[in-house]
Enzyme design. Sequence first.
Site, PDB file in Angstrom:
ATOM      1  N   MET A  26      24.435  26.316  18.353  1.00 17.41           N
ATOM      2  CA  MET A  26      23.075  26.731  18.693  1.00 17.41           C
ATOM      3  C   MET A  26      22.453  27.425  17.474  1.00 17.41           C
ATOM      4  O   MET A  26      21.539  28.253  17.612  1.00 17.41           O
ATOM      5  CB  MET A  26      23.091  27.658  19.913  1.00 17.41           C
ATOM      6  CG  MET A  26      23.662  26.969  21.149  1.00 17.41           C
ATOM      7  SD  MET A  26      23.051  27.618  22.703  1.00 17.41           S
ATOM      8  CE  MET A  26      23.701  29.273  22.658  1.00 17.41           C
ATOM      9  N   HIS A  33      31.492  29.206  12.653  1.00 17.27           N
ATOM     10  CA  HIS A  33      30.997  27.827  12.560  1.00 17.27           C
ATOM     11  C   HIS A  33      31.507  27.157  11.278  1.00 17.27           C
ATOM     12  O   HIS A  33      31.882  25.993  11.292  1.00 17.27           O
ATOM     13  CB  HIS A  33      29.458  27.805  12.531  1.00 17.27           C
ATOM     14  CG  HIS A  33      28.813  28.276  13.800  1.00 17.27           C
ATOM     15  ND1 HIS A  33      27.999  29.390  13.846  1.00 17.27           N
ATOM     16  CD2 HIS A  33      28.864  27.793  15.065  1.00 17.27           C
ATOM     17  CE1 HIS A  33      27.563  29.552  15.083  1.00 17.27           C
ATOM     18  NE2 HIS A  33      28.069  28.616  15.839  1.00 17.27           N
TER      19      HIS A  33
END
Length: 271
Positions: A26, A33
């Site tokens: 998101m 990430h």
Amino acid sequence: MKIFKDKNALQKEILKTKGISFVPTMGGLHKGHISLIKQSKKSKFKTLVSIFVNPKQFNKKSDFRSYPRNIKKDIKLLKKLKIDYLYIPTFKDIYGFRTKNKVFLDKSSKELCGKFRKGHFEGVLNVVNRFIEIIKPRYIFLGKKDYQQLYLIKKHIKKREIKSKIIECKTIRENNGVACSSRNLNLSRSQMKIASNIFYYLRNLKKKIKKNYSLFKINKIKKELTKLGANKIDYLENYNIKSFKKIKNTNKKYNLFFAYYIKKVRLIDNI
Ligand code: PAF
């Protein structure tokens, strides 16, 4: 790195490849990430990252609005990481078609975060199911920080006999112990210190209860967390990580799962 905003163009491109390693996000990209992406890049398939702040998984409009967004910075980072494809869909691109598979929601979706964020996991599974139908990824990389999400996605994939394989990746932490999360971007320096103190307190507690489970006195622990600076504690529970059931004793492998607020910022973790 090729950027797609439209699923038809993306699908045309994917058809040319041997397969896709998929990292759904998101945005508000952080070290967690980056670690998922680096693992994905080690696979023999092309790496596709998506950035989509999915409104359907937020149970409060204010939470959706305040969710950290930094698309320019994210794109710069992804270029540097040399991913193959970035997919930044619109709402219509994701929700404007009928899915083949119905979402399967395991009953454990009503526990822990599911109890406190009504509709959250329905929203997560809805969007993940749609991404899977658009991309048909060989691999999907997900972090263990959001363990309940990971568990429920795996259940859905198994139940619907979807061919994608979930790669579970370890939680990446800041030097102060706090699990990397986009939501940390909404914490001030002093609030980050509170989160760090809470992490060490709970990690220590887990060590103690492993030796003597009667030390797991929930009200006392909640009081201690409040003293450390937590404003509201949603839950603090020990779950077997295989069966994803609340434990009765410490014989099997379990994690301490918790969710709490520092002012308006909700943090979750498991250790
Ligand atoms: O973990 C997240 O960032 C989201 O829940 C996901 C898996 C990208 C679905 O919106």
